[in-house]
Structure formats: C-alpha cells, structure tokens
Design a protein around this motif. Structure first.
Motif, PDB file in Angstrom:
ATOM      1  N   LEU A  26       0.835  -1.199   0.000  1.00 44.03           N
ATOM      2  CA  LEU A  26       0.000   0.000   0.000  1.00 44.03           C
ATOM      3  C   LEU A  26       0.871   1.251   0.000  1.00 44.03           C
ATOM      4  O   LEU A  26       2.005   1.232   0.475  1.00 44.03           O
ATOM      5  CB  LEU A  26      -0.909   0.023   1.224  1.00 44.03           C
ATOM      6  CG  LEU A  26      -1.811  -1.211   1.422  1.00 44.03           C
ATOM      7  CD1 LEU A  26      -2.585  -1.096   2.718  1.00 44.03           C
ATOM      8  CD2 LEU A  26      -2.769  -1.354   0.249  1.00 44.03           C
ATOM      9  N   ASP A  27       0.315   2.353  -0.517  1.00 45.10           N
ATOM     10  CA  ASP A  27       1.025   3.630  -0.428  1.00 45.10           C
ATOM     11  C   ASP A  27       1.268   3.974   1.027  1.00 45.10           C
ATOM     12  O   ASP A  27       0.478   3.610   1.888  1.00 45.10           O
ATOM     13  CB  ASP A  27       0.159   4.766  -0.996  1.00 45.10           C
ATOM     14  CG  ASP A  27       0.078   4.679  -2.504  1.00 45.10           C
ATOM     15  OD1 ASP A  27       0.891   3.946  -3.074  1.00 45.10           O
ATOM     16  OD2 ASP A  27      -0.800   5.342  -3.064  1.00 45.10           O
ATOM     17  N   LEU A  28       2.313   4.726   1.275  1.00 37.17           N
ATOM     18  CA  LEU A  28       2.656   5.064   2.656  1.00 37.17           C
ATOM     19  C   LEU A  28       1.506   5.699   3.418  1.00 37.17           C
ATOM     20  O   LEU A  28       1.227   5.356   4.553  1.00 37.17           O
ATOM     21  CB  LEU A  28       3.876   5.987   2.682  1.00 37.17           C
ATOM     22  CG  LEU A  28       5.219   5.273   2.482  1.00 37.17           C
ATOM     23  CD1 LEU A  28       6.357   6.288   2.530  1.00 37.17           C
ATOM     24  CD2 LEU A  28       5.429   4.199   3.546  1.00 37.17           C
ATOM     25  N   SER A  29       0.798   6.648   2.765  1.00 31.43           N
ATOM     26  CA  SER A  29      -0.266   7.343   3.492  1.00 31.43           C
ATOM     27  C   SER A  29      -1.418   6.383   3.789  1.00 31.43           C
ATOM     28  O   SER A  29      -2.065   6.469   4.832  1.00 31.43           O
ATOM     29  CB  SER A  29      -0.756   8.538   2.687  1.00 31.43           C
ATOM     30  OG  SER A  29      -1.344   8.091   1.489  1.00 31.43           O
ATOM     31  N   VAL A  30      -1.649   5.441   2.869  1.00 28.29           N
ATOM     32  CA  VAL A  30      -2.714   4.457   3.082  1.00 28.29           C
ATOM     33  C   VAL A  30      -2.296   3.462   4.162  1.00 28.29           C
ATOM     34  O   VAL A  30      -3.078   3.093   5.038  1.00 28.29           O
ATOM     35  CB  VAL A  30      -3.030   3.718   1.759  1.00 28.29           C
ATOM     36  CG1 VAL A  30      -4.168   2.741   1.959  1.00 28.29           C
ATOM     37  CG2 VAL A  30      -3.371   4.718   0.670  1.00 28.29           C
ATOM     38  N   GLN A  31      -1.027   3.076   4.112  1.00 31.35           N
ATOM     39  CA  GLN A  31      -0.483   2.204   5.163  1.00 31.35           C
ATOM     40  C   GLN A  31      -0.766   2.782   6.537  1.00 31.35           C
ATOM     41  O   GLN A  31      -1.220   2.101   7.438  1.00 31.35           O
ATOM     42  CB  GLN A  31       1.044   2.109   5.028  1.00 31.35           C
ATOM     43  CG  GLN A  31       1.520   1.058   4.090  1.00 31.35           C
ATOM     44  CD  GLN A  31       3.027   0.840   4.218  1.00 31.35           C
ATOM     45  OE1 GLN A  31       3.629   1.138   5.242  1.00 31.35           O
ATOM     46  NE2 GLN A  31       3.613   0.320   3.165  1.00 31.35           N
TER      47      GLN A  31
END
Ligand SMILES: Nc1ncnc2c1ncn2[C@@H]1O[C@H](COP(=O)(O)OP(=O)(O)OP(=O)(O)O)[C@@H](O)[C@H]1O
Ligand SMILES: Nc1ncnc2c1ncn2[C@@H]1O[C@H](COP(=O)(O)OP(=O)(O)O)[C@@H](O)[C@H]1O
Ligand SMILES: [Mg+2]
Ligand SMILES: [Mg+2]
Ligand SMILES: [Zn+2]
Lengths: 242, 282
Positions: B208-213
């Motif tokens: 997942l993208d960092l912000s989604v993570q």
C-alpha cells in the motif's frame, strides 16, 4: 530489603556480529535506591549510563547481575528474571522511563498520547482527560498543538511531551535519561518542578543528568559512573544555610 | 488460575509444516540435512519447523522475518487453510483451552474458524469474493458464524464498514474496483464481524502507499485499543511491528531465531540474523 531498587553486580557487553566486535558498556555496578529517593547518575559520554537504565527497563537484554525491585503488584522481584508479560505490566502500571531520544507514538496527537498513558494506569476517562490537559498546560505547549500529531513537533516540544507521558502516570519508579538535555531554561525549570512534585509524592527516581547542579535540592545522592561508586551524598539544598 | 497479565489466548506447540515426500535424511529433523528450509536430497520444503509460541490475551504479537521464512504458513495452518504436518494449538476460547484445535472434528473446526478467529489475508483476492458487494462479503462471515437475520446482518455490515471508513455510498460496490487500502479495510471489517477473540493479520499494509499504510495501521491500533482483541501480526516490516506489537518473534527458515519484547529485539538484538535485519532497517 529496604531499597525500592537494588542493582547488584550489573554488567553488559554487546556483541556486534557483523563487525566481530564486543563492546563492554558497563561492569560491576552496585547501586541501591531507597523508596522515595532520587539518585542522579553522572559520567562522561559512553560510560554506560543509558545502558543501566535500559537494562532495568528491559529494553536491553540483561546479562550479568540482579536488579531487585519492590513491586506493588508482585512484591520483591529481580527485574532481570521477570517474565516479559510481567515487565509489560510493570511498564504500564509501575515503572516509567523517559528516553534520552524522542520516541513518541507515531500518528497520535499530543493530547491522546498523554491521555492513553493515564488510562493505562487505570484512571477513569474523564480524569485522564483532565490530567492530560493539566500536563499540556504545565509544559506550556501551545493549545494549537494539543490536537496535532507529535511527529510534527520541535525537538523541545517532543521532549516535554515525553516527560509528560511518563509523569502523568505518577509511577512508583521513574527512570530518567537526560530529560532536560536540549531544553531551554524555562522548560528545564518546568521539568524540575514536576520532578519535585513527584518526589514529594514519594516517587523513587533514578536519573541521568549532564549537569546535576540543576537538580540541587532535589537529588539526594550522586553516582559517578566512571568511578563506579557514589561520589556525593545529599547535594546541598539551594538556599539552605551553610 | 493465572493472573490477568498471564492468560494466553492462543498457544502453539511444536508446529511443523512440510511440503514434499521427506526422506530418511531430512526426516531426522537435523539441521545439517537442510539447505535453508529445503532438503536437497528429496526436495521437501520445511515451511515450519517445530514452532512454539504463546499469544497472550489483549496482546499484539509481531511475527517478522524475510520472505519465505514461514510467516504466512503459520496463519494458514491456524485458520485451517492448510493442514499442519504435526503440532498442536490451543485457544483459550475453545473448550477452555484444553483441546488441540488441529485434532477436533471437521464441524468443530468450522466453529473455531467462523466464531473464534478472524483473518486478513496477505492477498485480498484470497480474503474477499471480488464479485460480491462489500456488504455481502462481511455478511458472508456473519452467516458462517450462525446469523440468519438478513436485516440485522446488513445493519452490522454497514456499521463495520463505516468503522473502517468505507463511505456508505460505496458499500454496495464490489471490492474488485477498490484500491488496495480499501480492500484491506473491507477484509478487516469482515474479519471483525464475528467479534473474534483472536485476529490473524498477514501483511495488512504491504503493497500500500505510505499514506494508506498509515491509515490501516491507525485502524488496527484503534481496534486493539477499543476491543482488546489478541492479534498475531505478521509483517516483514519492522516499522509496523515497532508501532503495534508488544512482543516480537523473529523467524528464519521456518524456525524462531529470536523472541522478546519488541523494543529489546530492535534495540538489543542478539542473533546475527536479527542484527542484520534490524540494521538494514535503520
Ligand atoms: N502450497 C505450498 N507448496 C509448496 N511450498 C509452499 C507452499 N506454501 C508455502 N510454501 C513454501 O513454504 C515456505 C514458507 O512460505 P510462506 O508463504 O509461509 O512464507 P512467508 O514468510 O509468508 O513469506 P512472504 O514474506 O513472502 O509472504 C516457502 O519456502 C514457500 O515456498
Ligand atoms: N545497543 C547497543 N549495541 C551496541 N553497543 C551499545 C549499545 N548501547 C550502548 N552501546 C555501547 O555501550 C557503551 C555505553 O553506552 P551508553 O550506555 O549509551 O553510554 P552513556 O549513556 O553513558 O553515554 C558505548 O560504548 C556504546 O557505544
Ligand atoms: Mg546516554
Ligand atoms: Mg507471507
Ligand atoms: Zn529429504
């Protein structure tokens, strides 16, 4: 055992496998802290001061020696032999630790992180909220920051938050690793004030301080790390007659 | 009676999983017979070798290790996606923790899986039916756990999906068109639907993208705090484990190489492998 904490023959040597190196951090440390006492540890950089506190808190794996602690919940126990589950319990309820470095829970607001700490010791949610606000106010954190992520804070703001998180619990034993380093005079004073308050409440403290003069009147005895013994008793109380 | 800090929700003992025929050389279980987790003589892969651990009540136990070290296999065995080769596991919520959940009847296994466990799969394709709405996906687990009341199930599904921040107007959509982070959140809602005492999480944030993570991690943290569910958190990312786990187990070639308090594993790793792992992170 009268002491709240009694360290006997503590030693630690790190093995760094990739480099094939062994680093002796400390050896033969004996030191006892009476209930309600505040002992300051001093010594040059690299002399093993932080290692002692991390061993007591079990962030480092104990190797040599004993660390007798008089737990409210478990009675007298050797922290070096205590199960991980018990250590986790003690960290929540009895033993506080303020790190020399900034280790705040990521993605948690300043208010929440203090509140959570308060909840861990079993404070009701209303009381935890009040106590958190009291701490934020005490450390003069800008109200705008209360509901911001601590990761965006300045070094000094983070450090004050770190101290607040540990102190809001009114721990039975508090380990302090240079809690005032890199703070301005005013913030240092705020930390000192709270240390004084906890001491008056009977918290036992073991703290590393670069400059113990700042703790004059609060610190009962000084342990000199390189020397491996207590170097002074009862530092003069500021303002007391000679 | 164990003290409240010392109650295990799950206890795994001597768990083995191998893929292949085994031969006299490797079936002795001797270390020298294998190259990593593989027997060069007969081609058997030893995914898990004599694994034992406890997961305490309300605890998050991190399981870290490189790719192929056996992390997912642990969860596969526990969730009955795969049959273990040997070993036992006990859930405190099942028959007072007295019965090995691997050796009970097929019906009892269904009960354990449907009512006492939740799992988030490393691969959302395995965890979700992509051709059905998110609400149906959550309801599927509710039906399996014995609910038969359609309107109550739907209400619960909507509540759970709301809890994991799936907007109401998207709940009727099929997850196949969702982003990776949303799919993981639907999986989490599904896994939580039966209020399981034990949650199995396999790489919830990987890919997942960092912000989604970060959002998924927040969600897991929040669930842990509010519901106090015990979680087995598999991740190859030490940062994830640092943030969520009280204790951590380090795996290599199907074995536990080191276990301890998470901060101790990160700050004072003992084994050469763990030191390498930790130093490569910093
Ligand atoms: N169905 C299978 N058949 C044969 N070998 C398998 C099977 N499932 C897993 N393995 C092998 O077992 C070992 C452990 O696999 P597992 O999926 O548990 O690893 P993992 O630690 O989860 O890795 P990753 O971090 O890549 O997800 C690997 O060597 C893998 O190739
Ligand atoms: N986790 C560690 N791994 C390897 N060496 C360490 C570790 N922690 C401390 N040391 C070493 O142990 C010695 C004492 O360190 P420390 O206790 O941090 O000193 P102080 O706090 O007195 O400055 C130093 O040589 C330091 O490099
Ligand atoms: Mg230091
Ligand atoms: Mg995997
Ligand atoms: Zn073989």
């Amino acid at each position: 055992m009268d002491a709240m904490l009694a360290i006997e023959g503590l030693g630690k040597t790190f093995s760094v496998h990739q480099l094939g190196k062994r680093i002796k951090a400390c050896e033969g440390i004996d030191l006892a802290v009476a209930a309600g006492e505040f002992i300051g540890i001093t010594g040059r950089s690299g002399s093993g001061k932080s290692t002692i506190l991390k061993l007591i808190y079990r962030s480092y794996l104990p190797q040599k020696g004993r660390a007798w602690y008089r737990s409210e919940r478990f009675g007298p126990i050797d922290l070096f032999q205590t199960s991980e589950r018990q250590i986790l319990y003690l960290r929540r309820r009895e033993i506080g630790y303020v790190s020399q470095f900034l280790n705040l829970v990521p993605r948690t607001t300043a208010r929440d992180s203090i509140e959570q700490a308060a909840l861990e010791v079993g404070m009701g949610s209303e009381r935890a909220r009040e106590e958190a606000e009291r701490m934020l106010r005490h450390f003069e954190l800008d109200e705008e920051l209360w509901d911001s992520y601590a990761s965006t804070f300045s070094g000094g703001e983070k450090l004050r938050l770190n101290v607040a998180r540990a102190m809001v619990k009114h721990p039975r034993l508090l380990l302090l690793d240079e809690p005032t380093a890199s703070l301005d005079e005013r913030s240092k004073g705020k930390v000192r004030e709270l240390i004084g308050k906890l001491k008056a409440e009977g918290t036992t403290m073991l703290g590393i301080f670069h400059d113990l003069r700042f703790m004059e009147g609060l610190c009962d005895r000084e342990y000199g790390m390189g020397l491996g013994r207590f170097v002074s008793d009862a530092l003069p109380v500021a303002g007391a007659p000679p | 009676m164990a003290a409240e800090y010392d109650v295990s929700a799950l206890r795994v003992e001597g768990l083995w999983k191998w893929f292949g025929p085994r031969c006299p050389r490797c079936s002795t279980g001797r270390e020298e017979a294998l190259e990593r987790n593989y027997c060069p003589d007969c081609g058997t892969v030893y995914a898990l070798r004599d694994l034992s651990f406890r997961l305490f009540e309300g605890e998050v136990l991190g399981v870290v290790g490189e790719s192929g070290s056996g992390k997912s296999t642990i969860l596969n065995c526990l969730y009955y996606d795969m049959e273990p080769s040997a070993g036992a596991a006990y859930l405190s919520s099942f028959e007072g923790g007295e019965s090995d959940v691997f050796s009970v009847s097929a019906q009892a296994k269904r009960t354990v899986r449907n009512t006492l466990l939740g799992k988030v799969y490393q691969n959302a394709l395995l965890g979700l039916k992509m051709g059905f709405s998110s609400i149906s996906n959550v309801a599927e687990k509710l039906i399996a756990s014995g609910d038969r009341n359609a309107s109550r199930m739907e209400a619960r599904a909507v509540e759970l999906l709301g809890h994991v921040n799936i907007p109401p107007y998207r709940m009727r959509e099929n997850p196949e068109f969702f982003s990776g982070g949303m799919q993981q959140r639907v999986q989490i809602a599904k896994a939580l639907s039966n209020n399981p005492p034990v949650l199995l999480l396999d790489e919830v944030t990987t890919g997942l993208d960092l912000s989604v993570q970060a959002k998924v991690l927040d969600l897991v943290k929040q669930i842990q705090r509010e519901l106090g569910i015990s979680m087995l958190l598999v991740s190859h990312d030490l940062g994830v484990v640092r943030m969520l786990a009280d204790r951590t187990v380090v795996m290599l070639n199907g074995k536990v190489v080191e276990a301890g308090l998470t901060d101790q594993i990160l700050e004072d790793p003992q084994e050469p492998y763990t030191q390498e792992l930790v130093h490569s992170m910093l």
